[in-house]
Design an enzyme around this catalytic site. Structure first.
Site, mmCIF file in Angstrom:
data_model
loop_
_atom_site.group_PDB
_atom_site.id
_atom_site.type_symbol
_atom_site.label_atom_id
_atom_site.label_comp_id
_atom_site.label_asym_id
_atom_site.label_seq_id
_atom_site.Cartn_x
_atom_site.Cartn_y
_atom_site.Cartn_z
ATOM 1 N N ASP B 56 1.323 1.912 0.560
ATOM 2 C CA ASP B 56 2.289 2.011 -0.548
ATOM 3 C C ASP B 56 1.611 2.654 -1.748
ATOM 4 O O ASP B 56 0.798 3.564 -1.572
ATOM 5 C CB ASP B 56 2.787 0.582 -0.905
ATOM 6 C CG ASP B 56 4.234 0.653 -1.394
ATOM 7 O OD1 ASP B 56 4.434 1.156 -2.519
ATOM 8 O OD2 ASP B 56 5.153 0.266 -0.651
ATOM 9 N N HIS B 97 5.292 -1.520 -6.526
ATOM 10 C CA HIS B 97 5.910 -1.756 -5.221
ATOM 11 C C HIS B 97 4.928 -2.366 -4.218
ATOM 12 O O HIS B 97 5.222 -3.353 -3.551
ATOM 13 C CB HIS B 97 6.440 -0.398 -4.708
ATOM 14 C CG HIS B 97 7.463 -0.505 -3.643
ATOM 15 N ND1 HIS B 97 7.204 -0.116 -2.347
ATOM 16 C CD2 HIS B 97 8.731 -0.952 -3.654
ATOM 17 C CE1 HIS B 97 8.291 -0.308 -1.615
ATOM 18 N NE2 HIS B 97 9.222 -0.828 -2.371
ATOM 19 N N SER B 271 12.813 -2.848 1.436
ATOM 20 C CA SER B 271 11.371 -2.954 1.144
ATOM 21 C C SER B 271 10.880 -4.364 1.413
ATOM 22 O O SER B 271 9.741 -4.587 1.790
ATOM 23 C CB SER B 271 11.105 -2.621 -0.330
ATOM 24 O OG SER B 271 11.172 -1.245 -0.529
#
Lengths: 86, 807
Positions: B56, B97, B271
């Site tokens: 990520d 994230h 996600s």
């Protein structure tokens, strides 16, 4: 029309003969060999500091003679791939 | 499916109770079906010795909830080409994230900070690869980080979910997937977990995403708290399983670790599902570290189930598995996964059979259906390729078409299972068609491969189109993946045991002291009442059919002799069950549920009171250092630096000793000579020239250290030329003020010049240019001289020569 590709100054190159051979081929054409690509044997990450960092045109110039080097089995100028976080 | 579980685990992590998706077994929870993660933990599986990495935008490795489990060997910074995957910090916290995903997997447990990870004893790493140009090389490097060490790669990103993109892994990334599957984990195969697309609202279809379409990735979908379809969800036949996530504006989101050492309750989308599934798979790998990458997919197919997930396309495939294009084989079940994993023996070798290769070009008629069928023996004549039982099925298709979004493709298996390989995409106006695009389906999993396969292609124009331009099916091939013999063996160890799962096994049912007696075993000498007793009656029988007519109880008796007593299976609210005496006792007043009589044994509180978990009491006002969480009706801990906070751990109103309030946060009062470093959340040393500062450099002084002066926002040992030191009230140090123009040095005041610049003559305390020293008016200047007014600057300007001569 589909989005135009964006080319970078990074290449993926398949060179047989190990790291030393890849270093030699890179130096011969003005690239820097950043090492093997992950766990893929014979695939190396070449970087050329004297070309456009990003361009909508694929690279031109003497450095593209890399393509004709007999040791180079395959190569690909890297394009930016649009990825989104989910 | 959902069992209320009085022995729910307790963790002191403040946001544990907000992890609603871990408490679906609770009575008052809105999520009706459990992922059974707690049940897996109770069996001892928490992810020990399993390594997960998040591909990520980086991972905050010093986050208090991640630091303990962080693994540098499972981490790398591909964007920066170094070994520190820390995210790049900016005002928008754009790179949060990866840290959020990592927390879901392996946030530490019982460390009084934020949440508990699904695999809270697993090792967690991060690969920073999204924060820069993502190229095929970057992806291949990321997918190939230490395949002999990392077990699970979790990715919550992919091509644009804009409903008009068809993209996937390049040549190198594909090779990285294959290399990982074949050689990763010392030959067992790396586990790649991928979040399905988020383009539901754009009408996107995840078959156009080459990552989720790959047989090497476990594509994970999402469902909301109530089991509804999230607004962002995409459908496709390659989705394997589902976890909870966000999805409707009125339903709760996911809580996890956030950037800058914080905690968030706003993690959303698919996600969430990939790391959650990765954490659950980590539990299975702990139960059986010899599982191959295909074993893991088999286990997910076998143990996931529809539960109460709402979809109108649930079907039963030819092998008896319920499957949907929204949720794959359904909601993951962590407990069933670890139970099956314990006794799992590896499935037979994977065989690959190119069952069909059809290069005939055919036109696709508008509005009608182009149907092409193929009879195949599934390579029965080749022992090394024969596929009898299916796993993945891939249709490799090339189509030219003027408007790709108008196409719809289905594949029907010999057993009749219809996989939707492609749905119409209204936003896809592309005329590029498909070039050897690999549409993958898992819907035929376990079915027989031999027989007639049918490919249906429909062209349904969403808008008026040039009728002369028709689509063309240029070529297609069908590749069958699976095993030559039954993956679980004819009646192999799994088969006999797996059937046991359908039946409630003893250890899955709450232990009962007495098995309810079937009718035939009622003792003969029962004269007064010979009818059937209430199921809650114990072995002493009853004197009537009612629960209040039992002579003893199986579970608990409620009430007392005065108020009539009856048998119940579970004690009602306000009571707790005493297993020894098999009686319901009243909780302390104010408690809704409890584990004992005392006020400090409350588990939840009546309306209007808050549950203080630290002391297990019910309070009207949360004590200092805690705030009332209205939704959960409990007291949650403020941030360690706050003495009082409101609504959120970080919204402080009063700070602890040694901290001061700044924009709703408590910042440590750093000692003189130090400053508060918000990045590292600690006090850093000022430059030696500073007494107090806001940063480490000489330019960040607030006050100067002794013997330093303040000049041009810096503390200097002495004023520069053209400046003079001046005491300034309220400052503990002197300030360098600029002398008058043309003056090189002055004392006490900018006007009291003691040395002029070259080209200027000192005239008293002023500097005048040499060639302009003249008198405005001779008479006037005589008067100035006689009245000794040359001391005054104003008169010096008008009578320069006179005053110069007057000395």
């Amino acid at each position: 029309p589909p989005p135009r590709p964006v080319y970078t100054n990074h290449w993926a190159v398949q060179v047989l003969g190990g790291r030393a051979e890849a270093d030699r081929v890179a130096a011969a054409h003005g690239y820097r060999n950043l090492g093997q690509i992950g766990n893929l044997d014979d695939y190396y990450h070449f970087y050329h500091s004297k070309t456009f960092k990003r361009s909508t045109w694929s690279s031109r110039g003497p450095h593209t003679f890399l393509r004709m080097d007999p040791q180079v089995k395959w190569l690909q100028q890297q394009q930016v791939r649009r990825r989104v976080k989910r | 499916q959902a069992r209320s579980d009085p022995q729910a685990l307790y963790f002191n992590d403040p946001i544990w109770s907000n992890m609603w998706y871990m408490h679906c077994g609770d009575r008052n929870s809105r999520c009706r079906s459990e992922m059974n993660v707690q049940a897996a933990w109770k069996r001892g599986y928490t992810g020990k010795n399993v390594v997960v990495t998040i591909l990520d935008d980086g991972i905050e490795r010093n986050h208090p909830d991640l630091a303990a489990n962080y693994d540098p060997y499972a981490s790398y910074d591909v964007n920066g080409n170094d070994y520190d995957p820390s995210p790049r910090y900016d005002a928008s916290n754009e790179n949060k994230h990866g840290t959020r995903c990592a927390g879901e997997v392996a946030a530490s447990a019982n460390n009084s900070y934020c949440i508990v990870g699904v695999a809270y004893n697993a090792k967690i790493g991060g690969v920073r690869m999204l924060d820069g140009d993502v190229t095929d090389v970057v992806e291949a490097k990321s997918l190939g980080i230490r395949p002999g060490y990392v077990d699970i790669y979790s990715a919550s990103w992919g091509p644009d979910d804009d409903g008009k993109t068809v993209d996937g892994p390049g040549r190198l990334a594909k090779q990285a997937f294959e290399h990982g599957a074949k050689k990763g984990r010392h030959g067992l195969g790396s586990i790649f977990v991928w979040a399905s697309g988020n383009g539901g609202r754009e009408g996107d279809h995840c078959s156009c995403d080459g990552y989720t379409n790959s047989i090497y990735t476990i594509s994970v979908s999402s469902t909301t708290e109530n089991g509804h379809k999230p607004w962002y969800l995409e459908e496709c036949a390659s989705t394997l399983a589902t976890t909870y996530s966000s999805g409707a504006f009125y339903e709760r989101k996911i809580v996890t670790t956030d950037l800058r050492q914080r905690c968030t309750d706003g993690h959303t989308g698919t996600s969430v599902s990939a790391p959650m599934a990765a954490g659950i798979i980590a539990l299975a790998l702990e139960a059986n570290s010899q599982l191959t990458w295909r074993d893991v997919q088999h286990l997910l197919v076998k143990t996931s189930r529809p539960a109460h997930l709402k979809a109108n396309d649930w079907t039963v495939n030819g092998a008896g598995h319920k499957v949907s294009h929204l949720y794959g084989f359904g909601l993951v079940d962590a407990e069933a996964l670890v139970v099956e994993a314990q006794k799992w023996t590896a499935v037979p070798a994977q065989h690959v059979c190119v069952a069909v290769a059809d290069k005939r070009t055919r036109s696709i008629p508008v509005v009608q259906t182009l149907r092409t069928t193929a009879l195949t023996t599934a390579c029965a004549d080749r022992s090394d390729q024969r596929v009898a039982y299916l796993e993945h099925v891939v249709a490799r298709i090339s189509i030219s078409h003027p408007r790709r979004g108008d196409l719809q493709i289905h594949l029907i298996s010999p057993s009749g299972t219809k996989s939707q390989l492609l749905a119409k995409r209204l936003l896809d106006h592309s005329n590029e068609g498909f070039s050897n695009w690999e549409f993958m389906s898992v819907h035929c999993w376990g079915e027989k491969a031999e027989g007639v396969w049918t490919l249906e292609i429909q062209d349904m124009p969403a808008q008026v189109r040039n009728p002369d331009k028709q689509g063309k099916l240029k070529e297609w091939s069908l590749v069958l993946y699976g095993t030559a013999e039954h993956p679980y063996g004819a009646f192999g160890s799994h088969q006999s045991r797996s059937r046991m799962l359908e039946l409630p096994t003893p250890e899955l049912q709450p232990p009962t002291a007495t098995l309810s007696l079937s009718q035939a075993e009622v003792p003969e000498d029962e004269e007064d009442y010979a009818g059937v007793c209430h199921p809650e009656c114990g072995d002493k029988g009853c004197d009537g059919p009612g629960a209040d007519q039992c002579l003893n109880c199986v579970h608990f008796s409620l009430g007392n002799s005065k108020t009539s007593r009856k048998c119940v299976s579970v004690c009602p609210l306000g009571y707790f069950g005493d297993p020894g005496a098999r009686r319901c006792h009243r909780c302390h007043r104010g408690c809704e549920t409890c584990s004992g009589r005392s006020p400090a044994q409350c588990l939840s509180c009546r309306r209007g009171l808050y549950h203080h978990q630290e002391t297990s009491t019910c309070v009207a006002l949360c004590p200092s250092g805690f705030y009332a969480d209205e939704s959960q009706r409990n007291c949650l801990k403020c941030h360690p630096s706050c003495r009082k906070c409101v609504g959120e751990p970080e919204r402080c109103t009063v700070c602890e000793e040694g901290f001061s309030l700044a924009r709703g946060s408590c910042i440590p009062d750093c000692e003189p000579g130090t400053y508060f470093d918000s990045e590292l959340v600690r006090c850093g040393r000022c430059h030696h020239a500073c007494r107090t500062c806001v940063g480490p450099s000489r330019e960040e002084c607030i006050h100067c250290a002794p013997n330093f002066l303040f000049q041009d926002w810096r503390c200097v040992p002495a004023c520069s030329e053209g400046f003079f030191p001046e005491d300034t009230p309220g400052l503990p140090h002197r300030v360098c003020r600029r002398c008058d123009e043309n003056c090189l040095s002055c004392e006490g005041s900018s006007r009291n010049c003691s040395r002029c610049k070259s080209g200027f003559t000192q005239l008293g305390t002023s500097c005048v240019t040499n060639h302009t020293c003249s008198n405005a008016d001779e008479t006037f200047c005589e008067m100035v001289k006689s009245n000794q007014l040359c001391q005054r600057k104003l008169f010096v300007q008008f009578c320069c020569r006179t005053c110069l001569l007057a000395g």
